[in-house]
Design an enzyme around this catalytic site. Structure first.
Site, mmCIF file in Angstrom:
data_model
loop_
_atom_site.group_PDB
_atom_site.id
_atom_site.type_symbol
_atom_site.label_atom_id
_atom_site.label_comp_id
_atom_site.label_asym_id
_atom_site.label_seq_id
_atom_site.Cartn_x
_atom_site.Cartn_y
_atom_site.Cartn_z
ATOM 1 N N TYR A 61 0.817 -1.420 0.112
ATOM 2 C CA TYR A 61 0.017 -0.249 0.010
ATOM 3 C C TYR A 61 0.796 1.125 0.027
ATOM 4 O O TYR A 61 1.517 1.364 0.842
ATOM 5 C CB TYR A 61 -0.798 -0.037 1.303
ATOM 6 C CG TYR A 61 -1.879 -1.008 1.249
ATOM 7 C CD1 TYR A 61 -2.404 -1.526 -0.159
ATOM 8 C CD2 TYR A 61 -2.787 -1.431 2.282
ATOM 9 C CE1 TYR A 61 -3.600 -2.406 0.007
ATOM 10 C CE2 TYR A 61 -3.852 -1.932 2.370
ATOM 11 C CZ TYR A 61 -4.073 -3.038 1.044
ATOM 12 O OH TYR A 61 -5.104 -3.886 1.150
ATOM 13 N N SER A 233 -13.587 -3.329 0.425
ATOM 14 C CA SER A 233 -14.208 -2.321 -0.438
ATOM 15 C C SER A 233 -16.123 -2.556 -0.321
ATOM 16 O O SER A 233 -16.464 -2.678 -1.070
ATOM 17 C CB SER A 233 -13.906 -2.622 -2.095
ATOM 18 O OG SER A 233 -14.745 -1.582 -2.814
ATOM 19 N N PRO A 234 -16.396 -2.315 0.931
ATOM 20 C CA PRO A 234 -17.837 -2.516 1.463
ATOM 21 C C PRO A 234 -18.576 -1.405 0.796
ATOM 22 O O PRO A 234 -19.922 -1.611 1.032
ATOM 23 C CB PRO A 234 -17.603 -2.707 2.931
ATOM 24 C CG PRO A 234 -16.543 -1.657 3.392
ATOM 25 C CD PRO A 234 -15.472 -2.132 2.016
ATOM 26 N N ALA A 236 -18.249 -0.111 -2.059
ATOM 27 C CA ALA A 236 -17.978 -0.405 -3.664
ATOM 28 C C ALA A 236 -16.919 0.710 -4.256
ATOM 29 O O ALA A 236 -17.380 1.507 -5.334
ATOM 30 C CB ALA A 236 -19.328 -0.110 -4.121
ATOM 31 N N GLY A 238 -16.816 3.851 -3.401
ATOM 32 C CA GLY A 238 -17.363 5.223 -3.517
ATOM 33 C C GLY A 238 -18.242 5.151 -4.661
ATOM 34 O O GLY A 238 -18.795 6.054 -4.780
#
Length: 326
Positions: A61, A233-234, A236, A238
């Site tokens: 990251y 990515s809960p 999505a 954004g």
């Protein structure tokens, strides 16, 4: 905030975790700047203020800068390390590493796993990592090598527990044949508009192409084998928030409208509904939020207090898929 117990570990973790992918200042090569350090700590403090005790990293990251930026929190909050659960990942390598011309690839070799962990320990300024995940399945993985690396790291006290990310049930089974330590986590993509993980079991034996899903019961496998599931990515990426303002295709706009309606009904923020949908599932899935904005961190954490009925949950599933269940 309510908590989950990660199986096979002593860790009682908050139902919502903070993902640190966004706090390193982007993906371009270069050193960590003072501005990025300051902004990163603002985000981390906001997560801590909401009661979050689980922080998710990866060695790649922002090319390691996320871990480095995060470690600044130790200076201003002595003793905090023992109260947090730190998770990081390894296995993704960038282009031109270690020499120009190299392609982006996955690497689960013993040497790379050991080297990655040493780098993470240094950047995080800690003596141990609570949970280490294998990031993306390596097609050339040799499970015996992975087992050797895990034994060395565990024996040296550098990694306490292990898991995977983006792995299927069969891929985990192959690793488990050789690895002695239990796999305690599988981190997988899941959101209202990316729901295959939970809908696989509802479309078994369907022949209509639009309904067929070719995959395995990975969620069921994790539940049967006491492997905690985390959702990346809960929200999505954004995309649903953008769809709420009229962007995106018809399915995305319809899903955003359904989320908005439920948020108004329950008087909670938009993002809280997206996370509450995941928290409603009986598997005890832990969403990993990644926003760097303190106000959106607060909005997301409001999900911990949202109750969602079966009818409400299915209404979002249908809206996210753009079609009714069979």
């Amino acid at each position: 905030m309510k908590t989950y117990r990660i199986p096979h570990t002593p860790y009682e973790v908050t139902r919502i975790a903070y993902g640190c992918m966004g706090i390193g200042g982007g993906w371009a090569p270069g050193p960590l700047t003072d501005r990025v350090r300051k902004d990163a700590l603002t985000s981390v403090r906001a997560a801590l203020d909401q009661g979050i005790n689980f922080f998710d990293h990866a060695d790649m990251y922002s090319r390691g800068r996320c871990e480095e930026a995060f470690s600044g929190i130790w200076q201003e909050r002595p003793g905090l390390r023992d109260t947090l659960v730190l998770q990081t990942k390894c296995g993704i390598r960038f282009e031109d590493d270690p020499a120009p011309g190299g392609v982006r690839r996955y690497d689960f070799s013993r040497e790379h796993i050991l080297r990655s962990v040493e780098g993470s320990l240094k950047r995080l300024r800690t003596d141990y990592i609570d949970i280490l995940l294998l990031h993306r399945p390596d097609a050339l993985a040799e499970p015996e090598e992975i087992a050797r690396a895990f034994d060395e790291l565990h024996g040296a006290g550098k990694v306490r527990f292990f898991g995977v990310s983006n792995h299927s049930s069969r891929q985990i089974d192959l690793l488990r044949r050789y690895v002695r330590q239990p796999f305690v986590v599988n981190q997988l993509e899941l959101s209202v508009v990316h729901s295959q993980l939970v809908t696989f079991g509802t479309v078994v034996n369907q022949v209509e192409p639009s309904r067929a899903f070719h995959g395995e019961g990975t969620l069921e496998y994790c539940r049967l084998n006491d492997i905690a599931v985390q959702a990346w990515s809960p929200v999505a990426h954004g995309a649903l928030a953008q769809a709420a303002s009229g962007q995106g295709d018809e399915r995305m706009r319809g899903a955003a409208a359904a989320v908005n309606a439920l948020a108004r009904k329950k008087a909670v923020p938009f993002d809280a509904i997206l996370l509450a949908w995941i928290l409603r599932h009986p598997a005890g899935i832990q969403p990993i939020i990644g926003t760097t904005k303190p106000e959106r961190i607060r909005d997301a954490c409001a999900a911990d207090g949202v109750e969602m009925t079966r009818e409400e949950w299915y209404s979002l599933l249908v809206a996210g898929n753009g079609r009714s269940v069979a």
